[in-house]
Write a protein that holds these residues in place. Structure first.
Motif, PDB file in Angstrom:
ATOM      1  N   MET A   1       0.832  -1.193   0.000  1.00  0.00           N
ATOM      2  CA  MET A   1       0.000   0.000   0.000  1.00  0.00           C
ATOM      3  C   MET A   1       0.871   1.247   0.000  1.00  0.00           C
ATOM      4  N   SER A   2       0.611   2.184  -0.902  1.00  0.00           N
ATOM      5  CA  SER A   2       1.370   3.429  -0.981  1.00  0.00           C
ATOM      6  C   SER A   2       0.811   4.443   0.001  1.00  0.00           C
ATOM      7  N   SER A   3       1.653   5.382   0.403  1.00  0.00           N
ATOM      8  CA  SER A   3       1.190   6.508   1.208  1.00  0.00           C
ATOM      9  C   SER A   3       0.617   7.559   0.265  1.00  0.00           C
ATOM     10  N   PRO A   4      -0.210   8.494   0.778  1.00  0.00           N
ATOM     11  CA  PRO A   4      -0.717   9.567  -0.084  1.00  0.00           C
ATOM     12  C   PRO A   4       0.395  10.367  -0.759  1.00  0.00           C
ATOM     13  N   SER A   5       1.499  10.618  -0.067  1.00  0.00           N
ATOM     14  CA  SER A   5       2.595  11.381  -0.677  1.00  0.00           C
ATOM     15  C   SER A   5       3.228  10.595  -1.819  1.00  0.00           C
ATOM     16  N   GLU A   6       3.348   9.264  -1.666  1.00  0.00           N
ATOM     17  CA  GLU A   6       3.870   8.437  -2.751  1.00  0.00           C
ATOM     18  C   GLU A   6       2.903   8.416  -3.930  1.00  0.00           C
ATOM     19  N   ARG A  48      -6.317  10.293  10.578  1.00  0.00           N
ATOM     20  CA  ARG A  48      -5.459   9.165  10.963  1.00  0.00           C
ATOM     21  C   ARG A  48      -6.315   7.913  11.077  1.00  0.00           C
ATOM     22  N   LEU A  49      -6.578   7.297   9.956  1.00  0.00           N
ATOM     23  CA  LEU A  49      -7.413   6.103   9.917  1.00  0.00           C
ATOM     24  C   LEU A  49      -6.606   4.897  10.392  1.00  0.00           C
ATOM     25  N   ARG A  50      -7.216   4.076  11.245  1.00  0.00           N
ATOM     26  CA  ARG A  50      -6.497   2.950  11.841  1.00  0.00           C
ATOM     27  C   ARG A  50      -6.414   1.746  10.906  1.00  0.00           C
ATOM     28  N   ARG A  51      -7.484   1.473  10.201  1.00  0.00           N
ATOM     29  CA  ARG A  51      -7.567   0.242   9.424  1.00  0.00           C
ATOM     30  C   ARG A  51      -6.891   0.423   8.070  1.00  0.00           C
ATOM     31  N   SER A  52      -6.107  -0.582   7.675  1.00  0.00           N
ATOM     32  CA  SER A  52      -5.360  -0.493   6.416  1.00  0.00           C
ATOM     33  C   SER A  52      -6.296  -0.368   5.224  1.00  0.00           C
ATOM     34  N   MET A  53      -7.442  -1.045   5.262  1.00  0.00           N
ATOM     35  CA  MET A  53      -8.384  -0.940   4.151  1.00  0.00           C
ATOM     36  C   MET A  53      -8.916   0.479   4.017  1.00  0.00           C
ATOM     37  N   SER A  54      -9.227   1.114   5.150  1.00  0.00           N
ATOM     38  CA  SER A  54      -9.708   2.493   5.114  1.00  0.00           C
ATOM     39  C   SER A  54      -8.641   3.426   4.550  1.00  0.00           C
ATOM     40  N   ARG A  55      -7.394   3.224   4.992  1.00  0.00           N
ATOM     41  CA  ARG A  55      -6.311   4.070   4.481  1.00  0.00           C
ATOM     42  C   ARG A  55      -6.120   3.882   2.986  1.00  0.00           C
ATOM     43  N   ARG A  56      -6.266   2.656   2.530  1.00  0.00           N
ATOM     44  CA  ARG A  56      -6.080   2.384   1.099  1.00  0.00           C
ATOM     45  C   ARG A  56      -7.187   3.045   0.275  1.00  0.00           C
ATOM     46  N   ILE A  57      -8.417   2.990   0.740  1.00  0.00           N
ATOM     47  CA  ILE A  57      -9.518   3.611   0.007  1.00  0.00           C
ATOM     48  C   ILE A  57      -9.357   5.133  -0.011  1.00  0.00           C
ATOM     49  N   GLU A  59      -6.488   6.911   0.257  1.00  0.00           N
ATOM     50  CA  GLU A  59      -5.154   7.423  -0.066  1.00  0.00           C
ATOM     51  C   GLU A  59      -5.094   8.365  -1.268  1.00  0.00           C
ATOM     52  N   LEU A  60      -6.027   8.273  -2.196  1.00  0.00           N
ATOM     53  CA  LEU A  60      -5.981   9.139  -3.377  1.00  0.00           C
ATOM     54  C   LEU A  60      -6.554  10.532  -3.121  1.00  0.00           C
ATOM     55  N   GLY A  61      -7.308  10.692  -2.031  1.00  0.00           N
ATOM     56  CA  GLY A  61      -7.942  11.983  -1.776  1.00  0.00           C
ATOM     57  C   GLY A  61      -6.979  13.151  -1.670  1.00  0.00           C
ATOM     58  N   PRO A  62      -5.990  13.099  -0.768  1.00  0.00           N
ATOM     59  CA  PRO A  62      -5.068  14.236  -0.630  1.00  0.00           C
ATOM     60  C   PRO A  62      -4.276  14.563  -1.890  1.00  0.00           C
ATOM     61  N   PRO A  63      -3.691  13.575  -2.610  1.00  0.00           N
ATOM     62  CA  PRO A  63      -2.955  13.951  -3.815  1.00  0.00           C
ATOM     63  C   PRO A  63      -3.837  14.544  -4.907  1.00  0.00           C
TER      64      PRO A  63
END
Length: 208
Positions: A1-6, A48-57, A59-63
């Motif tokens: 899973m990539s970070s939003p900055s990546e 700061r979402l805890r669950r990896s699935m939530s973070r993955r869904i 992640e595209l918002g900020p970029p």
């Protein structure tokens, strides 16, 4: 899973052709700089979402927001052309990700075909997370999987930054993913990001 900055760096790289075609070399280079500056300004507001699935869904918002803000506010591109170019860049990134993620596609194919795997995914969706996505199971006897999204942090994030119009392009990516899977279709009538009261996900067996 990539970070939003990546993700931002990858979208800018994969979408460079579209940026140059629309803006020219000089403005495309300025877009790269301004988008990174905009992202840094947004970073502290990312939930700061805890669950990896939530973070993955999410992640595209900020970029996507950073690119849109850079186009619209820093480079003076009108709203609709800015949205269109941001979506072209996002699609270029997404196509590359689908090409690189062939194994993920095979895994998803298997998940849709195996009831225990589908049940496991459904249980993971309904785990509670404050300020995260809120999923509800839906009754649809004809669907392999059926659920609704009743709360979306992407929508909240974009509204907080006065740019709810960016969410629809992220929603539309969902329509591209199942097309890469054999025998599965997504049927959906609306999304929170386009003003509907829910995102109704219905994954069904494709007609042969």
């Amino acid at each position: 899973m990539s970070s939003p900055s990546e993700c931002l760096a990858q979208i800018l790289a994969e979408g460079r052709f579209h940026a140059i075609r629309s803006l020219g070399e000089e403005c495309a280079a300025e877009l790269h700089t301004h988008a990174k500056e905009r992202y840094l300004a947004l970073e502290a507001t990312i939930p700061r979402l805890r669950r990896s699935m939530s973070r993955r869904i999410f992640e595209l918002g900020p970029p996507v927001l950073a690119i849109y803000q850079a186009l619209h506010h820093d480079l003076g591109v009108d709203r609709e052309p800015a949205l269109r170019l941001a979506e072209e860049m996002l699609h270029a990134f997404h196509r590359k990700q689908l090409h690189r993620s062939a194994l993920d596609g095979i895994a998803m194919d298997m998940m849709f075909r195996l009831r225990p795997a589908r049940n496991l995914l459904m249980r993971s969706l309904f785990a509670e997370e404050p300020d995260g996505f809120r999923f509800e199971q839906a009754d649809d006897a004809g669907a392999l999987m059926a659920f609704d999204v009743r709360a979306c942090p992407l929508v909240s994030f974009a509204r907080r930054h006065n740019a709810p119009e960016i969410v629809a392009m992220i929603c539309r990516l969902d329509d591209l993913k199942p097309s890469a899977r054999r025998g599965v279709e997504l049927r959906r009538t609306g999304t929170l990001g386009t003003g509907a009261e829910r995102c109704d996900f219905r994954y069904v067996a494709a007609k042969k």
